[in-house]
Design a protein around this motif. Structure first.
Motif, PDB file in Angstrom:
ATOM      1  N   GLY A   1       0.785  -1.233   0.000  1.00  0.00           N
ATOM      2  CA  GLY A   1       0.000   0.000   0.000  1.00  0.00           C
ATOM      3  C   GLY A   1       0.810   1.272   0.000  1.00  0.00           C
ATOM      4  N   THR A   2       1.857   1.326   0.792  1.00  0.00           N
ATOM      5  CA  THR A   2       2.632   2.573   0.849  1.00  0.00           C
ATOM      6  C   THR A   2       3.440   2.776  -0.433  1.00  0.00           C
ATOM      7  OG1 THR A   2       4.367   1.387   2.079  1.00  0.00           O
ATOM      8  CG2 THR A   2       2.763   2.637   3.362  1.00  0.00           C
ATOM      9  N   GLU A   3       3.876   1.686  -1.066  1.00  0.00           N
ATOM     10  CA  GLU A   3       4.577   1.831  -2.343  1.00  0.00           C
ATOM     11  C   GLU A   3       3.631   2.378  -3.415  1.00  0.00           C
ATOM     12  OE1 GLU A   3       4.710  -0.755  -0.393  1.00  0.00           O
ATOM     13  OE2 GLU A   3       6.826  -1.012   0.125  1.00  0.00           O
ATOM     14  N   LEU A   4       2.390   1.859  -3.449  1.00  0.00           N
ATOM     15  CA  LEU A   4       1.401   2.375  -4.396  1.00  0.00           C
ATOM     16  C   LEU A   4       1.128   3.852  -4.125  1.00  0.00           C
ATOM     17  CD1 LEU A   4      -1.183  -0.576  -4.391  1.00  0.00           C
ATOM     18  CD2 LEU A   4       0.451  -0.006  -6.200  1.00  0.00           C
ATOM     19  N   THR A   5       1.086   4.206  -2.851  1.00  0.00           N
ATOM     20  CA  THR A   5       0.822   5.597  -2.473  1.00  0.00           C
ATOM     21  C   THR A   5       1.944   6.512  -2.938  1.00  0.00           C
ATOM     22  OG1 THR A   5      -0.460   4.902  -0.546  1.00  0.00           O
ATOM     23  CG2 THR A   5       0.421   7.143  -0.514  1.00  0.00           C
ATOM     24  N   ARG A   6       3.173   6.077  -2.762  1.00  0.00           N
ATOM     25  CA  ARG A   6       4.306   6.903  -3.190  1.00  0.00           C
ATOM     26  C   ARG A   6       4.326   7.081  -4.712  1.00  0.00           C
ATOM     27  NH1 ARG A   6       6.795   4.466   1.420  1.00  0.00           N
ATOM     28  NH2 ARG A   6       7.714   6.065   2.764  1.00  0.00           N
TER      29      ARG A   6
ATOM     30  N   ALA B   1      -3.683  13.439  -9.107  1.00  0.00           N
ATOM     31  CA  ALA B   1      -5.023  13.737  -8.583  1.00  0.00           C
ATOM     32  C   ALA B   1      -6.059  12.744  -9.081  1.00  0.00           C
ATOM     33  CB  ALA B   1      -5.433  15.150  -8.975  1.00  0.00           C
ATOM     34  N   HIS B   2      -5.778  12.047 -10.177  1.00  0.00           N
ATOM     35  CA  HIS B   2      -6.731  11.111 -10.769  1.00  0.00           C
ATOM     36  C   HIS B   2      -6.462   9.661 -10.349  1.00  0.00           C
ATOM     37  CE1 HIS B   2      -8.363  14.176 -13.577  1.00  0.00           C
ATOM     38  NE2 HIS B   2      -7.137  14.662 -13.502  1.00  0.00           N
ATOM     39  N   ALA B   3      -5.567   9.456  -9.408  1.00  0.00           N
ATOM     40  CA  ALA B   3      -5.194   8.092  -9.014  1.00  0.00           C
ATOM     41  C   ALA B   3      -6.408   7.321  -8.506  1.00  0.00           C
ATOM     42  CB  ALA B   3      -4.113   8.130  -7.939  1.00  0.00           C
ATOM     43  N   THR B   4      -6.571   6.111  -9.022  1.00  0.00           N
ATOM     44  CA  THR B   4      -7.688   5.261  -8.587  1.00  0.00           C
ATOM     45  C   THR B   4      -7.205   4.059  -7.781  1.00  0.00           C
ATOM     46  OG1 THR B   4      -7.599   3.966 -10.625  1.00  0.00           O
ATOM     47  CG2 THR B   4      -9.067   5.903 -10.595  1.00  0.00           C
ATOM     48  N   PHE B   5      -5.887   3.855  -7.729  1.00  0.00           N
ATOM     49  CA  PHE B   5      -5.331   2.694  -7.021  1.00  0.00           C
ATOM     50  C   PHE B   5      -6.062   1.429  -7.453  1.00  0.00           C
ATOM     51  CE2 PHE B   5      -4.813   6.422  -4.258  1.00  0.00           C
ATOM     52  CZ  PHE B   5      -3.426   6.441  -4.128  1.00  0.00           C
TER      53      PHE B   5
ATOM     54  N   ALA C   1     -12.404  -6.580   9.092  1.00  0.00           N
ATOM     55  CA  ALA C   1     -11.719  -6.521   7.800  1.00  0.00           C
ATOM     56  C   ALA C   1     -11.103  -5.144   7.555  1.00  0.00           C
ATOM     57  CB  ALA C   1     -12.707  -6.872   6.686  1.00  0.00           C
ATOM     58  N   LEU C   2     -11.855  -4.084   7.818  1.00  0.00           N
ATOM     59  CA  LEU C   2     -11.341  -2.737   7.585  1.00  0.00           C
ATOM     60  C   LEU C   2     -10.189  -2.408   8.527  1.00  0.00           C
ATOM     61  CD1 LEU C   2     -14.586  -0.653   6.929  1.00  0.00           C
ATOM     62  CD2 LEU C   2     -12.907  -1.462   5.272  1.00  0.00           C
ATOM     63  N   GLU C   3     -10.257  -2.903   9.737  1.00  0.00           N
ATOM     64  CA  GLU C   3      -9.144  -2.700  10.671  1.00  0.00           C
ATOM     65  C   GLU C   3      -7.869  -3.314  10.107  1.00  0.00           C
ATOM     66  OE1 GLU C   3      -8.260  -3.552  15.379  1.00  0.00           O
ATOM     67  OE2 GLU C   3      -8.947  -5.209  14.126  1.00  0.00           O
ATOM     68  N   ALA C   4      -7.970  -4.540   9.577  1.00  0.00           N
ATOM     69  CA  ALA C   4      -6.806  -5.211   9.013  1.00  0.00           C
ATOM     70  C   ALA C   4      -6.267  -4.458   7.804  1.00  0.00           C
ATOM     71  CB  ALA C   4      -7.167  -6.646   8.625  1.00  0.00           C
ATOM     72  N   CYS C   5      -7.161  -3.964   6.936  1.00  0.00           N
ATOM     73  CA  CYS C   5      -6.729  -3.221   5.747  1.00  0.00           C
ATOM     74  C   CYS C   5      -6.074  -1.898   6.131  1.00  0.00           C
ATOM     75  CB  CYS C   5      -7.925  -2.970   4.832  1.00  0.00           C
ATOM     76  SG  CYS C   5      -8.579  -4.473   4.070  1.00  0.00           S
ATOM     77  N   ALA C   6      -6.620  -1.219   7.126  1.00  0.00           N
ATOM     78  CA  ALA C   6      -6.016   0.041   7.571  1.00  0.00           C
ATOM     79  C   ALA C   6      -4.664  -0.199   8.222  1.00  0.00           C
ATOM     80  CB  ALA C   6      -6.957   0.755   8.535  1.00  0.00           C
ATOM     81  N   HIS C   7      -4.524  -1.323   8.921  1.00  0.00           N
ATOM     82  CA  HIS C   7      -3.247  -1.664   9.547  1.00  0.00           C
ATOM     83  C   HIS C   7      -2.133  -1.717   8.503  1.00  0.00           C
ATOM     84  CE1 HIS C   7      -0.204  -4.125  11.623  1.00  0.00           C
ATOM     85  NE2 HIS C   7      -0.775  -3.750  12.759  1.00  0.00           N
ATOM     86  N   GLU C   8      -2.467  -2.195   7.303  1.00  0.00           N
ATOM     87  CA  GLU C   8      -1.479  -2.280   6.224  1.00  0.00           C
ATOM     88  C   GLU C   8      -1.625  -1.141   5.223  1.00  0.00           C
ATOM     89  OE1 GLU C   8       0.877  -4.347   6.606  1.00  0.00           O
ATOM     90  OE2 GLU C   8      -0.089  -5.286   8.339  1.00  0.00           O
ATOM     91  N   LEU C   9      -2.486  -0.172   5.538  1.00  0.00           N
ATOM     92  CA  LEU C   9      -2.685   1.049   4.765  1.00  0.00           C
ATOM     93  C   LEU C   9      -3.038   0.768   3.295  1.00  0.00           C
ATOM     94  CD1 LEU C   9      -2.542   3.871   6.056  1.00  0.00           C
ATOM     95  CD2 LEU C   9      -0.514   4.275   4.690  1.00  0.00           C
ATOM     96  N   VAL C  10      -4.036  -0.071   3.078  1.00  0.00           N
ATOM     97  CA  VAL C  10      -4.527  -0.314   1.719  1.00  0.00           C
ATOM     98  C   VAL C  10      -5.072   1.003   1.174  1.00  0.00           C
ATOM     99  CG1 VAL C  10      -6.215  -1.550   0.318  1.00  0.00           C
ATOM    100  CG2 VAL C  10      -5.049  -2.720   2.210  1.00  0.00           C
ATOM    101  N   PRO C  11      -4.603   1.472   0.009  1.00  0.00           N
ATOM    102  CA  PRO C  11      -5.024   2.782  -0.494  1.00  0.00           C
ATOM    103  C   PRO C  11      -6.281   2.699  -1.356  1.00  0.00           C
ATOM    104  CG  PRO C  11      -3.295   1.915  -1.893  1.00  0.00           C
ATOM    105  CD  PRO C  11      -3.526   0.881  -0.817  1.00  0.00           C
ATOM    106  N   GLY C  12      -6.857   3.856  -1.627  1.00  0.00           N
ATOM    107  CA  GLY C  12      -7.975   3.958  -2.547  1.00  0.00           C
ATOM    108  C   GLY C  12      -9.321   3.682  -1.908  1.00  0.00           C
ATOM    109  N   ALA C  13     -10.305   3.446  -2.770  1.00  0.00           N
ATOM    110  CA  ALA C  13     -11.688   3.244  -2.339  1.00  0.00           C
ATOM    111  C   ALA C  13     -11.808   1.970  -1.522  1.00  0.00           C
ATOM    112  CB  ALA C  13     -12.600   3.170  -3.555  1.00  0.00           C
TER     113      ALA C  13
END
Length: 692
Positions: free
Chosen positions: A25-30, A36-40, A74-86
């Motif tokens: 996730g953080t690599e995708l973010t970087r 501005a149009h990033a959809t991840f 599930a969302l807690e786990a995804c936020a823990h690893e900072l999954v980006p996007g919608a």
């Protein structure tokens, strides 16, 4: 630790963390930092394949048929690893639209941009927008029916936002029954789960770094300042997790009033607490935490953005104060999943029989039935497991039977039961349960308060026993105690934690004991100094073997007490709510709301401890955190009550005198039983594993 407590949720969280970590996730973010149009798209595609956002949609519509708590885990786990996007927005949309005609659209992969105000979440990726129209009517509009202006990447680099305007009313489909309050409630519910994931990552990252980073020749985790900072992070993280767990449970229960109350508690505390953990993580990391290359700032950014998106914590606290003043409370129920059915008839009959007795006979009946201490082994208890304990508690409460407080006997007797002789058990346990014997604790000394290993009271071997000499202090009820549990050093040559023996001292009949009352700041004298001058203690009053005292002092029964938390707030918080109901300004109501929220968190931590016991899991950090937060709640609550009454405190009536006494008396809570600072050291070392 995770929001989930059951085995299924623990496994789900572990599996999803591993999966989410693989997304990078953080690599995708970087990579998308300036876009501005990033959809991840990669992350969204993977999340769709895993069914993250559709967990709670009905199976008939193509969803997972799960619960809100499932989604939160599930969302807690995804936020823990900072999954980006919608992710968060579509999950909220699924929660709101799952029972509507739009459920199938969501299951097919529609990305619903959520518009709270003019800001729309996940704007570049949105295929639909859920937004309010005049009169608080909500509609679901396809992308072509709205005008979206994409914003440049903002504070949270893992998500994209924009502004929205409905341009084709005819294409928008009304969502009956949906209101802004309900949308915000659902958003707070699932955002709290994300906040928990963020806080958990920040805590783990800071602690791991503190274990290996060296300064001045030592691991920085051994420094008390770092240890305390990490322990405070643990307090905040446990707060966020308990709130996220509770508001998801409230959403699943289907009681809108309770869900609203729980969401206001979460709104008042969760996002502020998560942000504090993120800030402290950077502080522990030091210079490396301030670099763009380290991931910590991404968590800080998202935590800050969540707090901004979900509205003011002051507004939530204000609503909560009003609800509490109107008599609302969070009902804290535990689903025993039918395990109580076979136990309940006997418990109800026994409780009713005890309730029918005169008050003077109830205590003996509680002792004889084992209901006074059901978690203790027979014949003094029932050896009851967690379920049976809860059933007994519930039925005694239903019958109006209140257990007497064992006070210091509640500490002394378990040690005697586990390590004492049969003669000692027969001599002391039942009379103490009946209230015939009062106990005090002779542990603290002028030079050895929390540091019991430094005690200087000595015990010398004589014929038939020991002679004790020394001084004890802060000894509650020593002036009326029959017996005392006393630690004394029997081997001055042994290391500090050894050579200490556990004695039972006859306070009434022993020569050489002088008790001097210590007047407290309340004006009363509950504490005492106790001087021991060559006091004889026979061998029959030594518990276990000489030198075992340190181990015994830390004894608890393996079958620990499990108790259901009350929905009633703490004494001072209830008093603050009473003052709120009589009329306060908005600023003061916010303070009352925060006190209500903190008191509720303390109860939630107790419930999670119970749930962990019911699940057969070992003790988690909740009980230690509950002690720290409970002290804070009582002290801050009592101070708030006095502050709310302003200049009347100098000309008090009877009620205000009681309020003043409560404020003064609670000052000892952060000292008694181990100071807050020492307990944070203990939490840092024993729970977080920081070096000594």
């Amino acid at each position: 630790m995770s929001i989930g407590i059951s085995e299924e949720h623990v496994e789900l969280a572990a599996t999803l963390r591993k999966w989410a970590s693989s997304l990078g996730g953080t690599e995708l973010t970087r990579t998308a930092e300036e876009d501005a149009h990033a959809t991840f798209a990669e992350a969204w595609s993977a999340a769709q394949e895993m069914g993250i956002t559709t967990i709670a949609l009905p199976e008939a519509a193509g969803g997972g048929g799960g619960t809100v708590l499932d989604v939160a885990v599930a969302l807690e786990a995804c936020a823990h690893e900072l999954v980006p996007g919608a992710l968060l927005g579509p999950a909220v949309a699924s929660l709101l639209l799952g029972s509507s005609e739009h459920a199938a659209t969501l299951a097919e992969g529609a990305v619903v941009g959520l518009a709270l105000g003019d800001v729309v979440w996940d704007a570049p990726q949105a295929t639909h927008v859920l937004l309010a129209t005049p009169g608080d009517a909500w509609v679901l509009a396809p992308r072509e029916a709205v005008e979206l202006d994409l914003a440049a990447p903002g504070l949270d680099l893992t998500r994209r936002f924009g502004t929205v305007r409905l341009v084709d009313d005819a294409a928008a489909v009304a969502v009956p029954g949906l209101t802004t309050a309900r949308v915000r409630r659902a958003a707070v519910t699932l955002a709290a789960a994300e906040a928990s994931g963020l806080a958990r990552w920040c805590l783990a990252t800071a602690v791991d770094y503190a274990k290996v980073r060296e300064q001045f020749g030592r691991k920085i985790g051994s420094f008390q300042a770092i240890k305390h900072l990490c322990a405070e992070m643990l307090e905040h993280a446990e707060t966020v997790t308990s709130l996220a767990w509770d508001v998801a449970n409230a959403a699943d229960a289907g009681d809108d009033a309770q869900w609203t109350y729980a969401s206001d508690v979460a709104g008042a505390l969760a996002f502020d607490a998560a942000l504090e953990v993120a800030k402290s993580c950077i502080q522990v990391l030091g210079g490396i935490g301030f670099t763009f290359e380290h991931d910590a700032h991404f968590y800080y950014r998202r935590a800050s953005a969540l707090r901004g998106l979900l509205g003011s914590s002051d507004a939530a606290a204000l609503r909560l104060a009003s609800r509490a003043a109107a008599g609302e409370r969070r009902r804290l129920d535990v689903d025993l999943e039918g395990r109580d059915e076979a136990l309940r008839p006997e418990a109800r009959d026994t409780a009713a029989r005890i309730a029918a007795l005169p008050d003077a006979e109830r205590r003996a009946a509680l002792v004889d039935s084992g209901y006074l201490t059901p978690h203790w082994p027979t014949p003094y208890g029932l050896g009851a497991d967690a379920v049976r304990q809860l059933v007994i508690d519930q039925e005694l409460t239903r019958a109006g039977v209140e257990r007497p407080d064992l006070v210091i006997a509640g500490w002394a007797l378990p040690t005697i039961l586990e390590h004492g002789t049969e003669e000692q058990r027969e001599r002391f346990v039942r009379p103490s349960l009946l209230g015939e014997l009062v106990w005090c604790q002779l542990f603290s000394e002028p030079g050895a308060g929390s540091d019991l290993a430094s005690l200087r009271t000595r015990a010398e071997r004589v014929e038939g026993g020991w002679r004790l000499s020394g001084q004890k202090v802060w000894t509650s009820v020593a002036h009326r105690a029959d017996w005392g549990i006393c630690l004394a050093r029997t081997d001055p040559e042994a290391p500090q934690h050894r050579g200490i023996t556990y004695f039972l001292v006859d306070m009434r009949n022993s020569e050489g004991i002088e008790v001097r009352p210590l007047r407290e700041m309340t004006g009363e004298a509950l504490f005492n100094e106790v001087f021991l001058d060559d006091v004889f203690v026979p061998d029959g009053c030594v518990v276990a073997e000489p030198g075992d005292g340190w181990r015994l002092a830390r004894t608890t029964l393996a079958n620990e007490r499990v108790a259901m938390a009350s929905s009633r707030l703490g004494t001072s918080t209830e008093r603050a709510v009473e003052l709120a109901a009589a009329g306060l300004g908005e600023a003061d109501l916010v303070k009352v709301g925060r006190a209500v929220a903190l008191s509720t968190v303390c109860s939630l931590l107790g419930v999670r401890t119970v749930m962990r016991s019911l699940a057969g899991r070992g003790p988690g950090p909740e009980s230690s955190v509950a002690k720290l937060l409970g002290v804070r709640s009582r002290q801050e609550g009592s101070e708030l009550v006095v502050a709310l009454q302003q200049d009347r405190l100098v000309v008090p009536d009877e009620q205000l005198r009681a309020d003043l006494w409560e404020m003064l008396s609670t000052r000892c809570l952060s000292i008694a039983g181990g100071t807050t600072q020492v307990l944070r050291n203990v939490a840092g070392e024993r729970i977080l594993g920081l070096p000594r």
